[in-house]
Design a protein around this motif. Structure first.
Motif, PDB file in Angstrom:
ATOM      1  N   ALA A  64       0.831  -1.205   0.000  1.00  0.00           N
ATOM      2  CA  ALA A  64       0.000   0.000   0.000  1.00  0.00           C
ATOM      3  C   ALA A  64       0.866   1.256   0.000  1.00  0.00           C
ATOM      4  N   ASP A  65       1.974   1.242   0.742  1.00  0.00           N
ATOM      5  CA  ASP A  65       2.888   2.387   0.717  1.00  0.00           C
ATOM      6  C   ASP A  65       3.569   2.519  -0.644  1.00  0.00           C
ATOM      7  N   TRP A  66       3.919   1.386  -1.254  1.00  0.00           N
ATOM      8  CA  TRP A  66       4.535   1.444  -2.578  1.00  0.00           C
ATOM      9  C   TRP A  66       3.589   2.101  -3.583  1.00  0.00           C
ATOM     10  N   VAL A  67       2.316   1.737  -3.531  1.00  0.00           N
ATOM     11  CA  VAL A  67       1.339   2.368  -4.414  1.00  0.00           C
ATOM     12  C   VAL A  67       1.205   3.851  -4.073  1.00  0.00           C
ATOM     13  N   GLY A  68       1.191   4.166  -2.759  1.00  0.00           N
ATOM     14  CA  GLY A  68       1.039   5.551  -2.343  1.00  0.00           C
ATOM     15  C   GLY A  68       2.167   6.454  -2.818  1.00  0.00           C
ATOM     16  N   TYR A  69       3.400   5.952  -2.746  1.00  0.00           N
ATOM     17  CA  TYR A  69       4.555   6.757  -3.133  1.00  0.00           C
ATOM     18  C   TYR A  69       4.856   6.687  -4.628  1.00  0.00           C
ATOM     19  N   ARG A  70       4.284   5.713  -5.303  1.00  0.00           N
ATOM     20  CA  ARG A  70       4.581   5.524  -6.725  1.00  0.00           C
ATOM     21  C   ARG A  70       4.211   6.797  -7.508  1.00  0.00           C
ATOM     22  N   GLY A  71       5.157   7.292  -8.258  1.00  0.00           N
ATOM     23  CA  GLY A  71       4.902   8.463  -9.082  1.00  0.00           C
ATOM     24  C   GLY A  71       5.044   9.794  -8.370  1.00  0.00           C
ATOM     25  N   THR A  72       5.380   9.784  -7.063  1.00  0.00           N
ATOM     26  CA  THR A  72       5.518  11.053  -6.341  1.00  0.00           C
ATOM     27  C   THR A  72       6.920  11.640  -6.463  1.00  0.00           C
ATOM     28  N   GLY A  73       7.888  10.830  -6.873  1.00  0.00           N
ATOM     29  CA  GLY A  73       9.260  11.300  -6.949  1.00  0.00           C
ATOM     30  C   GLY A  73       9.990  11.294  -5.628  1.00  0.00           C
ATOM     31  N   ARG A  74       9.358  10.805  -4.557  1.00  0.00           N
ATOM     32  CA  ARG A  74      10.006  10.777  -3.253  1.00  0.00           C
ATOM     33  C   ARG A  74      11.122   9.729  -3.236  1.00  0.00           C
ATOM     34  N   THR A  75      12.291  10.120  -2.752  1.00  0.00           N
ATOM     35  CA  THR A  75      13.421   9.205  -2.652  1.00  0.00           C
ATOM     36  C   THR A  75      13.311   8.396  -1.362  1.00  0.00           C
ATOM     37  N   ALA A  76      14.121   7.346  -1.273  1.00  0.00           N
ATOM     38  CA  ALA A  76      14.103   6.521  -0.062  1.00  0.00           C
ATOM     39  C   ALA A  76      14.478   7.332   1.181  1.00  0.00           C
ATOM     40  N   PRO A  77      15.527   8.162   1.154  1.00  0.00           N
ATOM     41  CA  PRO A  77      15.837   8.954   2.358  1.00  0.00           C
ATOM     42  C   PRO A  77      14.705   9.906   2.744  1.00  0.00           C
ATOM     43  N   GLN A  78      14.000  10.445   1.760  1.00  0.00           N
ATOM     44  CA  GLN A  78      12.896  11.359   2.065  1.00  0.00           C
ATOM     45  C   GLN A  78      11.711  10.627   2.690  1.00  0.00           C
ATOM     46  N   ALA A  79      11.417   9.438   2.185  1.00  0.00           N
ATOM     47  CA  ALA A  79      10.220   8.705   2.624  1.00  0.00           C
ATOM     48  C   ALA A  79      10.492   7.760   3.789  1.00  0.00           C
ATOM     49  N   ALA A  80      11.758   7.493   4.099  1.00  0.00           N
ATOM     50  CA  ALA A  80      12.077   6.550   5.182  1.00  0.00           C
ATOM     51  C   ALA A  80      13.085   7.164   6.149  1.00  0.00           C
ATOM     52  N   PRO A  81      12.773   8.300   6.762  1.00  0.00           N
ATOM     53  CA  PRO A  81      13.747   8.985   7.625  1.00  0.00           C
ATOM     54  C   PRO A  81      14.102   8.210   8.891  1.00  0.00           C
TER      55      PRO A  81
END
Length: 390
Positions: A275-292
């Motif tokens: 569900a998170d993968w679908v949520g972030y898909r296409g947002t351009g968020r990098t791993a460091p930004q989305a997984a602090p």
């Protein structure tokens, strides 16, 4: 013996007074039928004829008027009578027009009073240990979208239109990521406060304090289950930025879409991570930004040794550890999409959910869909965390 028999007959006959319980139950059933018909027809006068409302009682009829209904029915389960008063325990079965494929069931308690030879409802409320319904909390306002229905209490039409826009964007985003069949509609519920959100879920508010939204529904849905409800925590959701709000609504919509393929065999790291993968898909968020949180742990040398367990997703857990569990799950699904492809990720999700039980479900799907083992997959995931977050 004759005296005993006469006394028994007198008790059964009620000594010439009010009807015996069986008769009372029949009268109450007919009262509830009239009440349900009045609600469904929007007939306020007919509804008022079913009530002798206690002072300060919630006005169910007014509160529910904004809800688009195509079914409303009470089923009496138990009647406890004491003279001219009674308490009825009933199932309320209702269906929202255009969204519910089957009725939702709510356990209700109704207080009754007999007056002038007829029974009346003096109050109606959620049964003990059952969640409230939105109309128990105030007057419901509904805003329809192209793919959504947003229901709120204590919210302006403008606020609800904002949620509608997010939900209407979430549905096509999920369709693009999840090739499975689903209705392509969502119902979003926006209560007045965190306390009211918890009331709808029948749970303590403390367990949802940092949770922006949850989705209710039947896992492994049969296709005859009612539509899921996305219930928003306005306090946690309200502090998110625009991207965060969209990610949350898309995440919850992904749960709605995958519900029929989610079963007791599906671990939470897969359902939440997907569900998170679908949520972030296409947002351009990098791993460091989305997984602090997980990034901080990796940089401290605290690389997880295994994928998150179900208990790691408990809402009552410490917030940083809970966030790290979600982030690790997201990166596991992101890794599958990156290394094996997006279609393999959705195939893997389906394969795990198709198992009858948890044991062996992930291992079999790893072997059959991804051609790997749990040990190899875990090692790849840990390497992926280092490369993305180190």
């Amino acid at each position: 013996m004759a005296l005993c028999l006469a006394l028994c007959l007198a008790v059964l006959a009620g000594c010439g007074g009010d009807p015996v319980p069986d008769s009372a139950a029949g009268e109450v059933r007919r009262l509830l039928e009239r009440r349900a018909h009045a609600v469904l027809a929007g007939d306020e006068k007919a509804y008022e004829r079913t009530e002798r409302a206690a002072a300060g009682a919630a006005d169910l009829f007014a509160n529910v008027r904004g809800l688009p209904l195509d079914a409303w029915e009470y089923r009496l389960n138990h009647l406890d009578r004491a003279g001219s008063r009674a308490t009825a325990n009933a199932e309320l079965r209702y269906r929202v027009e255009g969204h519910d494929r089957a009725p939702l069931v709510a356990e209700r308690t109704l207080s009754l009073e007999r007056h002038g030879g007829r029974w009346y409802v003096t109050s109606e409320r959620a049964a003990r240990n059952a969640g409230e319904q939105l109309w128990d909390q105030g007057r419901v306002r509904a805003v329809r979208g192209g793919h959504s229905l947003v229901l709120g209490v204590g919210r302006s039409a403008r606020e609800l239109r904002g949620y509608r826009g997010l939900a209407d964007r979430a549905v096509p985003a999920v369709r693009a990521a999840w090739p499975g069949e689903w209705p392509g509609k969502v119902v979003v519920v926006v209560p007045r406060s965190l306390k009211d959100m918890a009331g709808l879920l029948g749970a303590p508010a403390s367990g949802y304090r940092g949770i922006a939204a949850v989705t209710t529904g039947e896992a492994g849905g049969s296709g005859r289950a009612p539509a899921d409800r996305i219930i928003v925590n306005p306090e946690a959701y309200g502090v998110l930025g625009d991207v965060g709000k969209q990610v949350v609504l898309t995440h919850e919509t992904a749960h709605v879409a995958t519900r029929a393929q989610t079963s007791p065999a599906t671990p939470l790291w897969l359902s939440e991570g997907f569900a998170d993968w679908v949520g972030y898909r296409g947002t351009g968020r990098t791993a460091p930004q989305a997984a602090p949180e997980l990034r901080r742990a990796v940089r401290r040398g605290e690389l997880p040794g295994a994928l998150p367990k179900d208990e790691d997703f408990g809402f009552g857990r410490e917030s940083a550890r809970l966030a790290a569990s979600y982030e690790g799950a997201w990166l596991a699904c992101r890794m599958i999409a990156d290394r094996w492809g997006e279609r393999r990720l959705t195939d893997f999700y389906r394969a795990v959910g198709a198992h009858d039980e948890r044991a062996g479900a992930v291992e079999d799907a790893l072997r059959d869909v991804l051609g790997t083992t749990r040990e190899d997959f875990t090692a790849r995931w840990r390497t992926y965390l280092r490369s993305e977050l180190g």
